[in-house]
Write an enzyme that holds these catalytic residues in place. Structure first.
Site, mmCIF file in Angstrom:
data_model
loop_
_atom_site.group_PDB
_atom_site.id
_atom_site.type_symbol
_atom_site.label_atom_id
_atom_site.label_comp_id
_atom_site.label_asym_id
_atom_site.label_seq_id
_atom_site.Cartn_x
_atom_site.Cartn_y
_atom_site.Cartn_z
ATOM 1 N N ASP A 61 0.870 -1.180 0.000
ATOM 2 C CA ASP A 61 0.000 0.000 0.000
ATOM 3 C C ASP A 61 0.907 1.231 0.000
ATOM 4 O O ASP A 61 1.734 1.395 0.907
ATOM 5 C CB ASP A 61 -0.869 -0.051 1.265
ATOM 6 C CG ASP A 61 -1.892 1.065 1.314
ATOM 7 O OD1 ASP A 61 -1.705 2.096 0.636
ATOM 8 O OD2 ASP A 61 -2.880 0.901 2.048
ATOM 9 N N TYR A 154 -9.216 15.419 -4.811
ATOM 10 C CA TYR A 154 -8.445 14.851 -5.932
ATOM 11 C C TYR A 154 -7.695 15.956 -6.691
ATOM 12 O O TYR A 154 -6.507 15.811 -7.006
ATOM 13 C CB TYR A 154 -9.401 14.100 -6.857
ATOM 14 C CG TYR A 154 -8.751 13.383 -8.014
ATOM 15 C CD1 TYR A 154 -8.030 12.207 -7.817
ATOM 16 C CD2 TYR A 154 -8.878 13.861 -9.321
ATOM 17 C CE1 TYR A 154 -7.448 11.539 -8.885
ATOM 18 C CE2 TYR A 154 -8.316 13.191 -10.396
ATOM 19 C CZ TYR A 154 -7.599 12.032 -10.173
ATOM 20 O OH TYR A 154 -7.030 11.366 -11.240
HETATM 21 P P1 NDP Z 1 -7.372 2.322 -11.775
HETATM 22 O O1 NDP Z 1 -8.383 2.575 -10.706
HETATM 23 O O2 NDP Z 1 -7.766 1.605 -13.004
HETATM 24 O O3 NDP Z 1 -6.101 1.552 -11.134
HETATM 25 C C1 NDP Z 1 -5.507 2.067 -9.995
HETATM 26 C C2 NDP Z 1 -4.214 1.345 -9.721
HETATM 27 O O4 NDP Z 1 -3.611 1.961 -8.570
HETATM 28 C C3 NDP Z 1 -4.415 -0.123 -9.377
HETATM 29 O O5 NDP Z 1 -3.329 -0.859 -9.874
HETATM 30 C C4 NDP Z 1 -4.409 -0.124 -7.852
HETATM 31 O O6 NDP Z 1 -3.954 -1.336 -7.280
HETATM 32 C C5 NDP Z 1 -3.403 0.977 -7.566
HETATM 33 N N1 NDP Z 1 -3.595 1.578 -6.250
HETATM 34 C C6 NDP Z 1 -4.633 2.332 -5.832
HETATM 35 N N2 NDP Z 1 -4.464 2.690 -4.541
HETATM 36 C C7 NDP Z 1 -3.298 2.134 -4.134
HETATM 37 C C8 NDP Z 1 -2.590 2.120 -2.914
HETATM 38 N N3 NDP Z 1 -3.040 2.752 -1.803
HETATM 39 N N4 NDP Z 1 -1.428 1.438 -2.849
HETATM 40 C C9 NDP Z 1 -0.959 0.794 -3.933
HETATM 41 N N5 NDP Z 1 -1.577 0.765 -5.125
HETATM 42 C C10 NDP Z 1 -2.748 1.422 -5.215
HETATM 43 O O7 NDP Z 1 -6.756 3.770 -12.110
HETATM 44 P P2 NDP Z 1 -6.411 4.448 -13.524
HETATM 45 O O8 NDP Z 1 -5.603 3.516 -14.334
HETATM 46 O O9 NDP Z 1 -7.645 5.017 -14.070
HETATM 47 O O10 NDP Z 1 -5.521 5.689 -13.053
HETATM 48 C C11 NDP Z 1 -4.099 5.598 -12.967
HETATM 49 C C12 NDP Z 1 -3.578 6.987 -12.603
HETATM 50 O O11 NDP Z 1 -3.969 7.926 -13.596
HETATM 51 C C13 NDP Z 1 -4.102 7.512 -11.269
HETATM 52 O O12 NDP Z 1 -3.091 8.230 -10.603
HETATM 53 C C14 NDP Z 1 -5.212 8.449 -11.694
HETATM 54 O O13 NDP Z 1 -5.446 9.445 -10.729
HETATM 55 C C15 NDP Z 1 -4.638 9.014 -12.979
HETATM 56 N N6 NDP Z 1 -5.666 9.517 -13.872
HETATM 57 C C16 NDP Z 1 -6.629 8.682 -14.391
HETATM 58 C C17 NDP Z 1 -7.601 9.199 -15.224
HETATM 59 C C18 NDP Z 1 -8.662 8.345 -15.837
HETATM 60 O O14 NDP Z 1 -9.541 8.927 -16.523
HETATM 61 N N7 NDP Z 1 -8.655 7.038 -15.667
HETATM 62 C C19 NDP Z 1 -7.652 10.634 -15.556
HETATM 63 C C20 NDP Z 1 -6.588 11.402 -14.966
HETATM 64 C C21 NDP Z 1 -5.639 10.856 -14.168
HETATM 65 P P3 NDP Z 1 -4.997 -2.565 -6.986
HETATM 66 O O15 NDP Z 1 -5.417 -3.063 -8.337
HETATM 67 O O16 NDP Z 1 -4.231 -3.564 -6.221
HETATM 68 O O17 NDP Z 1 -6.142 -1.953 -6.226
#
Ligand code: NDP
Length: 242
Positions: A61, A154
């Site tokens: 995490d 956010y």
């Molecule tokens: P997803 O929700 O699809 O995936 C999130 C990923 O982050 C997963 O691999 C998850 O792991 C991991 N994660 C979340 N919280 C933690 C934590 N506390 N510790 C370790 N790992 C963690 O996200 P997206 O692919 O959509 O987004 C990726 C990035 O891009 C983010 O930073 C998001 O803010 C940014 N972003 C996304 C946009 C979008 O439209 N999708 C737009 C703008 C920015 P696990 O699978 O194990 O939970």
């Protein structure tokens, strides 16, 4: 083919996973990472191993500073410094500000902002000590640039990442380590699964969400040798949503 290793946080799903597969295709060795989706990470690992790349998974995490430190320092001691970091793991917890809870504020700031510190701090000195070029790419968001209704937590976290990246880029430029932000608009992942089609068509000039691979290709470019003179920048991938 390269001997460069890239750690991509949050690479079990979404943009992080797409970036890991994209980079593996280009020849990088990959360190996958997840918090709880270990099965999804193992599936990605198999795909990457089948491409002939080295790959391993770290599970922690990013809110947990001590576990970040212990696991990352151990990984670097065992396998050597990373060439690249993609600081991608992140969450949303959206509510209009009057209804926002303390927990929603803390969770988003701790994950999206403190997670940046918790991951970069343990590995950076080893990157510098290689005396070779390196790359850091952090995921910000259109929400961190223009602000977004219902996302005060956010937007704050993603704007803070831009500040952190710009300051760190100044410190690392003389070490040939570039530091940049990728700022996506709306990308098709679990994070955006509830966004409606009408909303998409009304706010995005290209009238569709982006594919994770469309963010991944920008991340890959910033990791490439061709991008060696690009640092301290925020580059958007958003279909014109800005
Ligand atoms: P997803 O929700 O699809 O995936 C999130 C990923 O982050 C997963 O691999 C998850 O792991 C991991 N994660 C979340 N919280 C933690 C934590 N506390 N510790 C370790 N790992 C963690 O996200 P997206 O692919 O959509 O987004 C990726 C990035 O891009 C983010 O930073 C998001 O803010 C940014 N972003 C996304 C946009 C979008 O439209 N999708 C737009 C703008 C920015 P696990 O699978 O194990 O939970």
């Amino acid at each position: 083919m390269t001997d460069k290793t890239v750690l991509i946080t949050g690479s079990s799903r979404g943009i992080g996973r797409a970036a890991a597969l994209y980079l593996a295709k280009l020849g990088y060795n990959i360190v996958l990472h997840c918090k709880s989706s270990i099965k999804a990470a193992e599936d990605a690992l198999l795909e990457i191993i089948n491409m002939g790349r080295q790959c391993r998974i770290l599970q922690f995490d990013i809110n947990d500073r001590k576990r970040c430190f212990d696991i990352l320092t151990n990984d670097v001691q065992q396998s050597g410094a990373y060439y690249g970091l993609v600081l991608n793991a992140g969450i949303v917890s959206d509510t209009p500000f009057p209804a926002l809870t303390d927990a929603q504020w803390d969770d988003v700031i701790n994950t999206n902002l403190n997670g940046f510190y918790n991951v970069v701090k343990p590995v950076l000195m080893d990157m510098i000590a290689t005396r070779k070029p390196g790359r850091i790419v952090a995921l910000s968001s259109v929400s961190g640039i223009i602000g977004n209704r219902g996302q005060v937590n956010y937007s704050a976290s993603k704007a803070a990442i831009i500040g952190a990246v710009k300051a760190l880029a100044l410190e690392l430029a003389r070490h040939k380590i570039t530091v940049n932000c990728v700022a996506p608009g709306l990308i098709e992942t679990d994070m955006t699964k509830d966004v409606g089609e009408d909303f998409i068509k009304s706010v995005i000039p290209m009238r569709r969400m982006g594919k994770p691979e469309e963010a991944a290709s920008l991340i890959a470019y910033l990791l490439s040798e061709d991008a060696q003179y690009i640092t301290r920048q925020v580059i958007s991938v958003n279909g014109g949503l800005c």
